[in-house]
Design a protein around this motif. Structure first.
Motif: not given
Length: 475
Positions: A60, A332-333
């Motif tokens: 990320k 979710e992510d």
């Protein structure tokens, strides 16, 4: 890629080799992998994904702000290239890359038409990334791609017809009919948030009046809270709502938990409107599942979902047909990363695969998802795929610590006689095998991999066509 071997024990000769390693590479398992990338206004998250939907590696980075498009393209390409390098793979090992982008996307040409809060509007992202990464690139709207992820590995798993509504700052939508995304003539389909539900309603960010988003998006909820606050409506959260500071979803959750009258009334109005919208969408698409996701749902699902479920269940038109499930999203992510991989597989004519055993997804150091169930304590998985929680009393009674793994426990883990046992030793690698455990494994001739827990999860996910068992220490 360097692989450091432990100074632990190994045996040569005629018997089977037992090896202990501190790190693992994917090199011995090379195959065609996929990469999913979530390009957002603040961050770019990428994951290396197996054909069966296991996220093997991830990274990320911040999305470049106030820079040229070239810089953003470079950051996206670097995210993918770093995964390939870290895994010890070559570009030929990547079958395709799927990317979720907020805004309007020309999926056929791989061009970003318009995207908010970023500098990629008008850029042919597929073309530029393909030139750098030498593999096929596929783009999709981020909500569409996330819904594909939920269909493959999340809340809508095994469903063929799905509608998704994702409440964040606004309201994004996605529609799947017979396993395929509905993207429309220009890639702009499924903008559910901009369905007009009342032409005399409040102005929406798109310029129209009375859009669904203008009633249920977080910005609309915030607007209504401030309106009621100006009318002197009672609330115990006055300090939170003063000024122009954004009202976050977690603040809404806290207020609902304390039964704040102002917030409860506003949220009830939004939940009822969302429920009516789901009834209308059911009439149009007749989905098996309606998935609700996004930051507002993640924070307030316990309050919102009952209203939506009740509205859908009370619809008399469908009273003689099967129920439509209304569920909260689960990934979710990870939704867009997995959805990106699913998009690439579909576009390449390879339907996303299922595996005999559920994929393991590590969440931080102390939590793991196995399929859709979360565990926050030590577990083991036998050859038949059965997941068992560790009996903590065995280790504590004999050794006074959970950081030792003895033969008594291993006999339970290896009950079905695995060919290979993968052991995750925790984030800091503190778990140790006792001498009697080593002797047991040696006698059974079981091949063993001892790795940090994150590496053990990755390694276990990669093993195919093997009688495998796993022991994980979560700490």
């Amino acid at each position: 890629m360097n692989t450091n071997r432990a100074s632990g024990w190994r045996r040569d000769g005629r018997s089977r080799l037992i090896i202990f390693e501190k790190t693992a590479t994917i090199e011995f398992m090379k195959k065609r992998f996929y990469i999913g990338i979530d390009v957002g206004g603040t961050k770019i998250a990428a994951g290396l994904v197996s054909p069966q939907g296991a996220i093997l590696l991830r990274n990320k980075t911040a999305t470049p702000r106030k820079s040229q498009p070239k810089k953003t393209v470079e950051v996206i390409a670097d995210a993918a290239a770093e995964l390939i390098e870290e895994a010890g793979l070559g570009k030929n090992d990547i079958a395709g890359i799927g990317i979720g982008i907020p805004g309007l996307v020309d999926t056929r040409k791989g061009r970003v038409i318009v995207t908010p809060n970023m500098n990629l509007s008008g850029i042919n992202l597929s073309q530029k990334l393909k030139k750098r990464l030498k593999t096929k690139i596929f783009l999709g709207n981020d909500v569409n791609v996330g819904l594909l992820g939920e269909k493959w590995k999340g809340a809508a798993k095994k469903a063929h017809d799905v509608v998704g509504l994702f409440l964040g700052t606004g309201l994004g939508g996605g529609i799947i009919v017979r396993d395929r995304l509905v993207t429309g003539f220009q890639g702009a389909a499924a903008e559910i948030g901009h369905m007009i539900v009342d032409p005399r309603g409040p102005r929406c960010t798109c310029g129209n009046k009375g859009c669904l988003e203008a009633y249920v998006g977080r910005w609309a909820i915030e607007r209504d809270i401030r309106t009621e606050l100006a009318r002197k409506k009672k609330t115990s959260f006055t300090d939170f709502f003063r000024g122009k500071k954004r009202i976050k979803s977690k603040t809404l959750r806290q207020a609902l938990k304390k039964k704040d009258p102002l917030v409860t009334a506003v949220m009830e109005k939004a939940a009822r409107m969302l429920g009516l919208a789901c009834v209308s969408l059911r009439h149009i698409f007749d989905p098996e599942v309606i998935v609700l996701g996004g930051g507002v749902i993640e924070a307030c699902s316990d309050f919102i979902l009952p209203y939506v479920k009740k509205a859908v269940a009370r619809d008399p038109f469908f009273s003689h047909l099967k129920d439509c499930r209304v569920v909260a999203s689960k990934l979710e992510d990870d939704a867009i990363i997995l959805g990106g991989a699913a998009l690439a597989q579909q576009e390449l004519g390879r339907e996303p695969a299922e595996e005999k055993f559920p994929s393991l997804i590590l969440k931080g150091a102390k939590s793991i998802f196995i399929g859709t169930k979360e565990y926050d304590e030590d577990i083991y998985i036998r050859v038949d795929g059965k997941v068992k929680k560790r009996n903590r009393n065995l280790a504590m009674k004999k050794y006074g610590t959970l950081l030792k793994l003895g033969s008594v426990e291993l006999k339970k883990v290896c009950k079905k006689k695995p060919q290979i046992l993968v052991i995750g030793t925790g984030t800091r690698g503190l778990l140790r095998l006792t001498p009697d455990a080593k002797a047991y494994l040696k006698k059974q001739g079981i091949t063993v991999k001892i790795l940090s827990t994150s590496k053990a999860v990755m390694f276990y996910n990669l093993l195919r066509d093997k009688k495998k068992s796993l022991f994980l220490h979560l700490a």
